[in-house]
Design a protein around this motif. Structure first.
Motif, PDB file in Angstrom:
ATOM      1  N   HIS A   1      16.189  44.329  13.963  1.00 46.86           N
ATOM      2  CA  HIS A   1      15.683  43.377  14.956  1.00 46.86           C
ATOM      3  C   HIS A   1      16.683  42.237  15.171  1.00 46.86           C
ATOM      4  O   HIS A   1      17.182  41.636  14.210  1.00 46.86           O
ATOM      5  CB  HIS A   1      14.335  42.814  14.523  1.00 46.86           C
ATOM      6  CG  HIS A   1      13.639  42.070  15.610  1.00 46.86           C
ATOM      7  ND1 HIS A   1      13.865  40.728  15.849  1.00 46.86           N
ATOM      8  CD2 HIS A   1      12.747  42.473  16.545  1.00 46.86           C
ATOM      9  CE1 HIS A   1      13.130  40.336  16.876  1.00 46.86           C
ATOM     10  NE2 HIS A   1      12.444  41.387  17.315  1.00 46.86           N
ATOM     11  N   PRO A   2      17.010  41.916  16.442  1.00 44.37           N
ATOM     12  CA  PRO A   2      18.084  40.950  16.731  1.00 44.37           C
ATOM     13  C   PRO A   2      17.809  39.517  16.305  1.00 44.37           C
ATOM     14  O   PRO A   2      18.741  38.708  16.239  1.00 44.37           O
ATOM     15  CB  PRO A   2      18.231  41.045  18.253  1.00 44.37           C
ATOM     16  CG  PRO A   2      16.929  41.587  18.742  1.00 44.37           C
ATOM     17  CD  PRO A   2      16.449  42.509  17.674  1.00 44.37           C
ATOM     18  N   LYS A   3      16.556  39.177  16.002  1.00 43.89           N
ATOM     19  CA  LYS A   3      16.250  37.812  15.559  1.00 43.89           C
ATOM     20  C   LYS A   3      15.649  37.774  14.156  1.00 43.89           C
ATOM     21  O   LYS A   3      16.066  36.989  13.315  1.00 43.89           O
ATOM     22  CB  LYS A   3      15.314  37.134  16.559  1.00 43.89           C
ATOM     23  CG  LYS A   3      15.977  36.827  17.888  1.00 43.89           C
ATOM     24  CD  LYS A   3      15.063  36.004  18.780  1.00 43.89           C
ATOM     25  CE  LYS A   3      15.771  35.660  20.092  1.00 43.89           C
ATOM     26  NZ  LYS A   3      14.878  34.857  20.996  1.00 43.89           N
ATOM     27  N   LEU A   4      14.662  38.625  13.899  1.00 44.88           N
ATOM     28  CA  LEU A   4      13.979  38.600  12.613  1.00 44.88           C
ATOM     29  C   LEU A   4      14.641  39.487  11.563  1.00 44.88           C
ATOM     30  O   LEU A   4      14.395  39.318  10.372  1.00 44.88           O
ATOM     31  CB  LEU A   4      12.520  39.052  12.783  1.00 44.88           C
ATOM     32  CG  LEU A   4      11.639  38.261  13.743  1.00 44.88           C
ATOM     33  CD1 LEU A   4      10.231  38.852  13.776  1.00 44.88           C
ATOM     34  CD2 LEU A   4      11.584  36.788  13.362  1.00 44.88           C
ATOM     35  N   GLY A   5      15.467  40.422  11.982  1.00 47.12           N
ATOM     36  CA  GLY A   5      15.969  41.473  11.105  1.00 47.12           C
ATOM     37  C   GLY A   5      16.902  41.006   9.999  1.00 47.12           C
ATOM     38  O   GLY A   5      17.474  39.917  10.044  1.00 47.12           O
ATOM     39  N   ALA A  63      20.459  40.256  11.234  1.00 50.73           N
ATOM     40  CA  ALA A  63      20.492  38.990  11.982  1.00 50.73           C
ATOM     41  C   ALA A  63      20.410  37.804  11.032  1.00 50.73           C
ATOM     42  O   ALA A  63      21.067  36.771  11.241  1.00 50.73           O
ATOM     43  CB  ALA A  63      19.344  38.945  12.988  1.00 50.73           C
ATOM     44  N   GLN A  64      19.614  37.941   9.973  1.00 50.07           N
ATOM     45  CA  GLN A  64      19.470  36.849   9.017  1.00 50.07           C
ATOM     46  C   GLN A  64      20.737  36.650   8.189  1.00 50.07           C
ATOM     47  O   GLN A  64      21.081  35.521   7.825  1.00 50.07           O
ATOM     48  CB  GLN A  64      18.275  37.121   8.097  1.00 50.07           C
ATOM     49  CG  GLN A  64      16.933  37.143   8.807  1.00 50.07           C
ATOM     50  CD  GLN A  64      16.620  35.820   9.504  1.00 50.07           C
ATOM     51  OE1 GLN A  64      16.736  34.755   8.904  1.00 50.07           O
ATOM     52  NE2 GLN A  64      16.237  35.897  10.761  1.00 50.07           N
ATOM     53  N   ILE A  65      21.462  37.735   7.899  1.00 53.92           N
ATOM     54  CA  ILE A  65      22.748  37.612   7.209  1.00 53.92           C
ATOM     55  C   ILE A  65      23.719  36.812   8.064  1.00 53.92           C
ATOM     56  O   ILE A  65      24.409  35.899   7.580  1.00 53.92           O
ATOM     57  CB  ILE A  65      23.331  39.004   6.888  1.00 53.92           C
ATOM     58  CG1 ILE A  65      22.497  39.684   5.788  1.00 53.92           C
ATOM     59  CG2 ILE A  65      24.789  38.906   6.448  1.00 53.92           C
ATOM     60  CD1 ILE A  65      22.848  41.132   5.549  1.00 53.92           C
ATOM     61  N   ALA A  66      23.788  37.149   9.346  1.00 57.85           N
ATOM     62  CA  ALA A  66      24.686  36.431  10.253  1.00 57.85           C
ATOM     63  C   ALA A  66      24.325  34.951  10.319  1.00 57.85           C
ATOM     64  O   ALA A  66      25.191  34.070  10.288  1.00 57.85           O
ATOM     65  CB  ALA A  66      24.626  37.059  11.640  1.00 57.85           C
ATOM     66  N   LYS A  67      23.036  34.667  10.414  1.00 59.28           N
ATOM     67  CA  LYS A  67      22.566  33.284  10.492  1.00 59.28           C
ATOM     68  C   LYS A  67      22.918  32.506   9.232  1.00 59.28           C
ATOM     69  O   LYS A  67      23.398  31.367   9.297  1.00 59.28           O
ATOM     70  CB  LYS A  67      21.060  33.276  10.728  1.00 59.28           C
ATOM     71  CG  LYS A  67      20.446  31.894  10.869  1.00 59.28           C
ATOM     72  CD  LYS A  67      18.942  32.010  11.121  1.00 59.28           C
ATOM     73  CE  LYS A  67      18.301  30.629  11.241  1.00 59.28           C
ATOM     74  NZ  LYS A  67      16.824  30.752  11.473  1.00 59.28           N
ATOM     75  N   LYS A  68      22.705  33.127   8.088  1.00 62.93           N
ATOM     76  CA  LYS A  68      22.923  32.457   6.810  1.00 62.93           C
ATOM     77  C   LYS A  68      24.406  32.185   6.559  1.00 62.93           C
ATOM     78  O   LYS A  68      24.767  31.147   5.980  1.00 62.93           O
ATOM     79  CB  LYS A  68      22.351  33.324   5.692  1.00 62.93           C
ATOM     80  CG  LYS A  68      21.822  32.556   4.502  1.00 62.93           C
ATOM     81  CD  LYS A  68      20.919  33.438   3.670  1.00 62.93           C
ATOM     82  CE  LYS A  68      20.116  32.606   2.675  1.00 62.93           C
ATOM     83  NZ  LYS A  68      19.131  33.438   1.952  1.00 62.93           N
ATOM     84  N   LEU A  69      25.267  33.095   6.982  1.00 65.66           N
ATOM     85  CA  LEU A  69      26.698  32.975   6.712  1.00 65.66           C
ATOM     86  C   LEU A  69      27.482  32.448   7.912  1.00 65.66           C
ATOM     87  O   LEU A  69      28.707  32.436   7.893  1.00 65.66           O
ATOM     88  CB  LEU A  69      27.257  34.322   6.263  1.00 65.66           C
ATOM     89  CG  LEU A  69      26.681  34.854   4.942  1.00 65.66           C
ATOM     90  CD1 LEU A  69      27.230  36.234   4.631  1.00 65.66           C
ATOM     91  CD2 LEU A  69      26.980  33.895   3.788  1.00 65.66           C
ATOM     92  N   ASN A  70      26.764  32.020   8.952  1.00 66.17           N
ATOM     93  CA  ASN A  70      27.387  31.437  10.142  1.00 66.17           C
ATOM     94  C   ASN A  70      28.407  32.388  10.778  1.00 66.17           C
ATOM     95  O   ASN A  70      29.529  32.011  11.099  1.00 66.17           O
ATOM     96  CB  ASN A  70      28.045  30.103   9.787  1.00 66.17           C
ATOM     97  CG  ASN A  70      28.338  29.261  11.022  1.00 66.17           C
ATOM     98  OD1 ASN A  70      27.675  29.392  12.049  1.00 66.17           O
ATOM     99  ND2 ASN A  70      29.348  28.409  10.935  1.00 66.17           N
TER     100      ASN A  70
END
Length: 247
Positions: free
Chosen positions: A103-107, A110-117
């Motif tokens: 999932h592009p937002k909850l998955g 996606a969360q790895i990308a968010k956490k590691l900028n």
């Protein structure tokens, strides 16, 4: 909320009908018709089930559920105990696997990308995104960044790798098998959960950075983000419980 209505809501949010998975997604085991209190976790292990009971929850929601394609069809020992706990306490068991990875937002990815900028630029495969790190960074600096965000230092391989990382691909969980596809795409580094014996030789001979953080660690944030969405959107009582797993 009714348990089957909740299933339909989440199935729609996660676009479940788009996936061919090796495990059933959705309400795997029917329990109480009214969902009152939800416990989320990575895997529906016995420990998580017992924690749910201690929290007076009647619903358990996980990323790793039951009835995998290659799993034994016999209900013995460990599996018997798990099912007995669920059925005797009228617990709803929900599980979403690939839909919650992708999932592009909850998955999870996606969360790895968010956490590691990491800025997502596209997808090598549906479950292997690639992106760029805003300011190029050394492998050891990135490993320390992972440690800071996840409270865990990754297994890090860097033989013959470039001096800096800019372009990176990743896949939560058991993603080490996609390292060659990522290399052909032209990445500097690959991050996933697990590592296999041959991964060292592959990363060394291809000349890329490789990071393995653990299957569990890379798949905690997807189910947590789903729980947060359910709380904010539907005001459901949801609590995440992290059952320790270093693998």
């Amino acid at each position: 909320m009714n348990n089957f209505i909740l299933e339909k809501i989440i199935d729609k949010k996660l676009h479940v009908n788009k996936f061919k998975d090796n495990v059933p997604n959705g309400l795997q085991i029917e329990g109480d018709s009214k969902v009152k209190k939800i416990i989320t976790g990575v895997t529906a292990c016995q420990n998580l089930l017992e924690k749910a009971l201690s929290h007076n929850a009647n619903t358990v929601m996980v990323h790793h559920g039951y009835f995998w394609k290659n799993e034994s069809k016999y209900i013995h020992n460990m599996q018997r105990n798990r099912l007995k706990t669920i059925l005797s306490n009228n617990i709803n068991l929900y599980s979403w696997h690939l839909p919650l990875d992708i999932h592009p937002k909850l998955g999870n990815n996606a969360q790895i990308a968010k956490k590691l900028n990491i800025s997502i630029k596209g997808y090598i495969l549906p479950h292997v995104p690639w992106g760029v790190i805003q300011n190029s960074i050394t492998g050891y600096e990135f490993a320390r960044k992972i440690e800071k965000k996840y409270k865990k230092y990754p297994i890090y391989l860097n033989d013959n790798a470039p001096s800096l990382i800019n372009k990176i691909a990743w896949c939560s969980g058991k993603g080490q098998g996609f390292i060659k596809e990522a290399y052909r795409f032209g990445i500097d580094a690959f991050l996933t959960g697990e590592i296999s014996e041959e991964t060292l030789h592959i990363s060394r001979e291809l000349g890329i950075h490789f990071f393995a953080l653990g299957h569990h660690a890379t798949e905690k944030d997807g189910i947590k983000s789903l729980g947060n969405w359910l709380f904010k959107k539907y005001n459901l009582d949801v609590n995440f419980i992290d059952i320790y797993n270093p693998a």
